[in-house]
Design a protein around this motif. Structure first.
Motif, short mmCIF file in Angstrom:
data_model
loop_
_atom_site.label_atom_id
_atom_site.label_comp_id
_atom_site.label_asym_id
_atom_site.label_seq_id
_atom_site.Cartn_x
_atom_site.Cartn_y
_atom_site.Cartn_z
N LYS A 105 0.83 -1.21 0.00
CA LYS A 105 0.00 0.00 0.00
C LYS A 105 0.86 1.26 0.00
CE LYS A 105 -3.59 2.35 2.67
NZ LYS A 105 -4.44 2.30 3.89
N ILE A 106 1.88 1.26 0.86
CA ILE A 106 2.76 2.42 0.93
C ILE A 106 3.61 2.52 -0.33
CG2 ILE A 106 4.75 3.40 2.17
CD1 ILE A 106 3.55 2.46 4.76
N ALA A 107 4.04 1.39 -0.87
CA ALA A 107 4.84 1.40 -2.10
C ALA A 107 4.05 2.01 -3.26
CB ALA A 107 5.30 -0.01 -2.44
N LEU A 108 2.75 1.68 -3.34
CA LEU A 108 1.92 2.26 -4.40
C LEU A 108 1.76 3.77 -4.21
CD1 LEU A 108 -0.81 -0.54 -4.64
CD2 LEU A 108 0.86 0.08 -6.42
N LEU A 109 1.61 4.20 -2.96
CA LEU A 109 1.55 5.64 -2.68
C LEU A 109 2.87 6.31 -3.03
CD1 LEU A 109 -0.39 5.67 0.72
CD2 LEU A 109 -1.21 6.52 -1.50
N GLN A 110 3.98 5.63 -2.78
CA GLN A 110 5.29 6.13 -3.20
C GLN A 110 5.29 6.40 -4.70
OE1 GLN A 110 8.04 3.04 -1.54
NE2 GLN A 110 9.41 4.78 -1.30
N LEU A 111 4.83 5.42 -5.43
CA LEU A 111 4.83 5.52 -6.89
C LEU A 111 3.96 6.69 -7.36
CD1 LEU A 111 5.73 4.18 -9.55
CD2 LEU A 111 3.65 2.80 -9.46
N ALA A 112 2.79 6.85 -6.74
CA ALA A 112 1.88 7.93 -7.13
C ALA A 112 2.50 9.30 -6.85
CB ALA A 112 0.55 7.79 -6.40
N LEU A 113 3.07 9.47 -5.65
CA LEU A 113 3.66 10.76 -5.28
C LEU A 113 4.84 11.11 -6.17
CD1 LEU A 113 3.59 10.57 -1.37
CD2 LEU A 113 2.27 12.11 -2.81
N SER A 114 5.76 10.14 -6.35
CA SER A 114 6.97 10.45 -7.12
C SER A 114 6.66 10.63 -8.60
CB SER A 114 8.00 9.34 -6.93
OG SER A 114 7.45 8.07 -7.23
#
Length: 854
Positions: free
Chosen positions: A209-218
């Motif tokens: 979940k956090i990795a996907l949010l990482q991808l979205a933000l970056s």
């Protein structure tokens, strides 16, 4: 061994030199390339083109910039969630914005951003390991987004670089596939809950979940800035947003690799080169200049102001807690603020000398100012600009000479600005600077030589970049003037190209002269172990000092640094790259501040870091001025002798100890210094027995050791019977019978309880009119163990409570407590960031006598 050390030292010097020079070379090459692309343009035409951009486009660009930095704040907030730290969004966003906005423009992103994050997060109670995890998480977020967006663009919308760089045909779709594979590997590790190990360091991969949010933000971090440039570019049906995004990512990567601060000029040159097939040079420069201003410069100013406000609040509160109400927080940052302002004043004067003057002003000035004065003003205006760049470093370090010279130079600079072309705007700014600087005299108190000041790597690079920009700007401004040798000797109101050439020579001649003077002028403080004359001078100062710690100088194992008037001294040792001062300086109080600064400056000149060990609260503001951080290492116990007594119920244990020992045939005796030599053989037997009993070896630096010359400087307190001496200690005394202490305490296994020696010493001191007796320090005593206490306090208090198998911390504190002392804190002042751990390692090595092994 020595040859290997010499080779390594030379390699380090070469590496350091290359790290200084490489960014400047890359910056110069980028400027040269940019100059070739712009040789046919006039600066006025570029400025007019920028002014023609619709305000609506600029407004949208500002809005997108705000959105981009809002996305960036998510990096840190998400990182805090990843490490299970309940950090409010406001704190995470503030830290993220300050570190990102400053590091984007200042360059050296990892070093700058990491240092700022550690400085800010440590104030919120985060430990070094937690801050490091946030930094690693943010860096990985940055590269996850880069690999994903670049992978998609390079794979599915490949741009043939052979269209732009015929000599370097690179298939971007292959690069794109590799980048996407890296992203896939990252998410594979995330879904499998596996960690990644890089060079022995384990990186904890976040949950999906956090990795996907990482991808979205970056991803947003890359798409939004690229869209800003696309928005500001003119319309061209052959150029799509995807084209611009590909070019943007390549240019950003080149800027990062160059290490030039903020990728300045390097990023612009790369973008100009790739966009050239689609637009004219002016059409490309216009959005790039605006992008640099809106996306980098404005957030940098806001971030810098936010940092100043944060530091203002932090230091104000700290000084209140330390009881230093006379020091306002404004005084902490005043020199730094003026240093930055003066630096920009120097840039203004240099760039003004490189740009053509307004013809209307030139026409008017010829009626009032003679030609020789106009020519001299052009030359000296640029020279004064360089002087301001150099003086900014002295102002930062609070040197009084830099303050006086800055006032003079600012006034001269304003006068020359009026005389060369009646530039009243620039003159008004310089005169205003001098007016604001004038009442700040008290903040610049150091009596140090300007020639002996050190310049940091970042400072040298900044000055170099300014000078390179100055030369390039001048040649660009006068590129239509055909060069000839006669230009050097042409004088006239309109001969501005000739004036610029002479100014360049004058500027670099000044730098050459100052550089030669600095190399030929030896530092006034000689570095060597003290001889008999210096020890005698130290003895004179110690006799006049109320505190006895200065007696430690007579061990002869520490260097001594005296002030210019020989009224105070500081003792120090060198371990690794750390220059470690032992205790507070000794001597007249009005000489202490300058002595501390001298030591700090001397360590910098030798590429070292200054550390102050076992210092008191008295000089905390000075250590803060140096940019050092303070950690508490324990508390010193001082017994007030006036209230000490053997009478009554409070003194019954002490009475019993004295009577019990004296019944066994022991007695207490004071030996005069001149009688110590005769007892050395017997004292050595006691010392050897003590060392054997402790299964240790002599230590140094912070304590004395058994040495005939050292012991003969002091009176000795001994415990003996008819047959032998069983215990002894040397006595340190302070001036005016204010305080006395002991240093080297040795005893045999047959010696009676040491309470007897301490009680008899206290009674002796009281009889001789002393006010206090120092029992020395209790290490790790008095550290806070609250939830939001600093990491050092938590670890130290834990060791204090449970570390009896290492050292009897609690027992030592309890033993000294029974004498009813007054406790006062002791600190170490040392560099911030990752240098802190290196300094602590060097201190441990120096105290243990193992400094040569590191």
């Amino acid at each position: 061994m020595k040859q290997n050390d010499s080779t390594q030292e030379k390699a380090l010097k070469v590496k350091r030199f290359v790290s200084y020079l490489l960014p400047a070379i890359i910056f110069a090459l980028a400027l040269w390339t940019l100059d070739k692309q712009m040789h046919h343009l006039r600066l006025s035409y570029v400025l007019e083109s920028i002014a023609g951009i619709p305000l609506s486009h600029i407004g949208i660009a500002i809005g997108l910039t705000f959105l981009s930095y809002a996305v960036l704040t998510g990096y840190d907030y998400l990182a805090a969630r990843h490490i299970n730290q309940a950090l409010p969004y406001k704190q995470a966003a503030t830290t993220s914005f300050i570190s990102k906005s400053i590091s984007h423009t200042a360059g050296f992103n990892f070093l700058t951003g990491s240092s700022l994050r550690y400085r800010l997060y440590s104030g919120y109670g985060l430990s070094l390991s937690q801050v490091w995890e946030i930094i690693v998480f943010s860096v990985s977020t940055f590269w996850v987004g880069f690999c994903f967006i670049a992978g998609l663009l390079f794979t599915f919308y490949p741009v043939k670089l052979s269209n732009y760089t015929p000599a370097i045909p690179i298939p971007l779709n292959v690069v794109g596939i590799l980048l996407l594979l890296l992203v896939a590997a990252y998410f594979y590790l995330s879904f499998r809950r596996r960690d990644l190990e890089v060079r022995g360091y384990k990186i904890r991969i976040p949950e999906p979940k956090i990795a996907l949010l990482q991808l979205a933000l970056s991803s947003g971090d890359y798409l939004i800035p690229g869209s800003i440039i696309y928005l500001l570019l003119p319309s061209n049906p052959q150029l799509t947003l995807l084209h611009v995004l590909v070019f943007f990512m390549l240019a950003q990567l080149i800027g990062l690799i160059s290490t030039v601060p903020g990728g300045l000029v390097v990023f612009e040159t790369a973008m100009l080169f790739m966009l050239e097939p689609y637009f004219g040079t002016v059409d490309i420069l216009r959005p790039l200049v605006l992008f640099r201003l809106i996306y980098y410069f404005v957030p940098f100013l806001l971030g810098f102001l936010a940092l100043i406000f944060h530091e203002f609040e932090e230091k104000k509160e700290f000084l209140k807690k330390a009881g230093k109400l006379t020091y306002s927080s404004l005084s902490e940052i005043t020199p730094q603020v003026f240093s930055i302002v003066i630096f920009f004043g120097g840039i203004s004067l240099l760039f003004s000398g490189a740009l053509p003057s307004n013809p209307r002003y030139l026409h008017e000035i010829t009626y009032m100012v003679p030609l020789p004065l106009i020519e001299a003003s052009r030359l000296f205006g640029s020279i004064i600009g360089v002087l301001l760049l150099l003086l900014a470093n002295g102002l930062w370090k609070r040197i009084d000479g830099a303050y006086v010279l800055s006032l003079i130079v600012l006034l001269l600079g304003g006068g020359f600005a009026l005389l060369k072309d009646f530039d009243y705007h620039e003159a008004a700014v310089l005169f205003t600077m001098s007016v604001l600087l004038f009442p700040s005299r008290k903040h610049f108190y150091r009596k140090s030589s300007l020639l002996h000041q050190s310049f940091s790597r970042e400072n040298i690079i900044a000055i170099t970049l300014v000078l390179v920009s100055f030369v390039w700007l001048g040649f660009f401004s006068y590129r239509n003037v055909e060069y000839s040798n006669e230009l050097w000797w042409q004088f006239g109101v309109n001969s501005q190209a000739s004036s610029f050439l002479r100014a360049v020579v004058g500027v670099f001649f000044l730098l050459l002269v100052l550089g030669v003077m600095k190399m030929l002028s030896p530092f006034s403080k000689d570095i060597h172990l003290p001889g008999a004359e210096e020890l005698e001078l130290a003895k004179t100062i110690v006799r006049e000092s109320k505190e006895p710690l200065g007696n430690l100088a007579f061990t002869g194992d520490k260097y001594l640094l005296f002030d210019d008037k020989k009224k105070a001294f500081l003792m120090y040792g060198v371990s690794g790259k750390s220059w470690i001062a032992m205790g507070d300086p000794v001597g007249q109080s009005d000489r202490i501040k300058e002595l501390i600064w001298d030591f700090y400056e001397m360590s910098k000149l030798h590429q070292g870091r200054a550390v102050f060990y076992e210092i008191s609260e008295k000089h905390i503001p000075i250590y803060l001025d140096l940019g050092l951080t303070l950690i508490k290492i324990g508390e010193e116990a001082k017994v007030p002798l006036e209230s000490f007594t053997l009478e009554g119920s409070a003194g019954k244990d002490f009475r019993y100890a004295v009577k019990n020992v004296e019944k066994k045939g022991y007695w207490f005796e004071i030996i005069r210094p001149e009688d110590v030599i005769a007892l050395i053989p017997e004292l050595k037997q006691v010392s050897d027995a003590w060392l054997e009993m402790k299964t240790g070896k002599e230590k140094g630096f912070s304590v004395g050791f058994f040495d005939e010359k050292y012991l003969s400087n002091f009176p000795l307190a001994i415990v003996r019977n008819e047959e032998e001496i069983v215990a002894f200690t040397n006595i340190w005394t302070g001036a005016g019978a204010e305080e006395f202490s002991i240093d080297l305490m040795r005893y045999k296994s047959s010696a009676p309880a040491m309470d007897y020696l301490f009680v008899k010493l206290i009674l002796w001191g009281k009889e001789n009119g002393y006010k206090r007796f120092s029992l020395g320090m209790a290490p790790l005593s008095g550290l806070e163990k609250r939830q939001f206490a600093p990491l050092w306090h938590k670890v130290g208090s834990l060791i204090f409570a449970n570390g009896d198998y290492i050292y009897n911390y609690k027992g030592l504190r309890a033993y000294k407590e029974k004498f009813n002392p007054i406790w006062s804190p002791k600190y170490i002042a040392l560099p911030t960031g990752f240098k802190k751990s290196l300094a602590l390692k060097d201190i441990a090595a120096l105290i243990s006598g193992m400094k040569d092994l590191f």
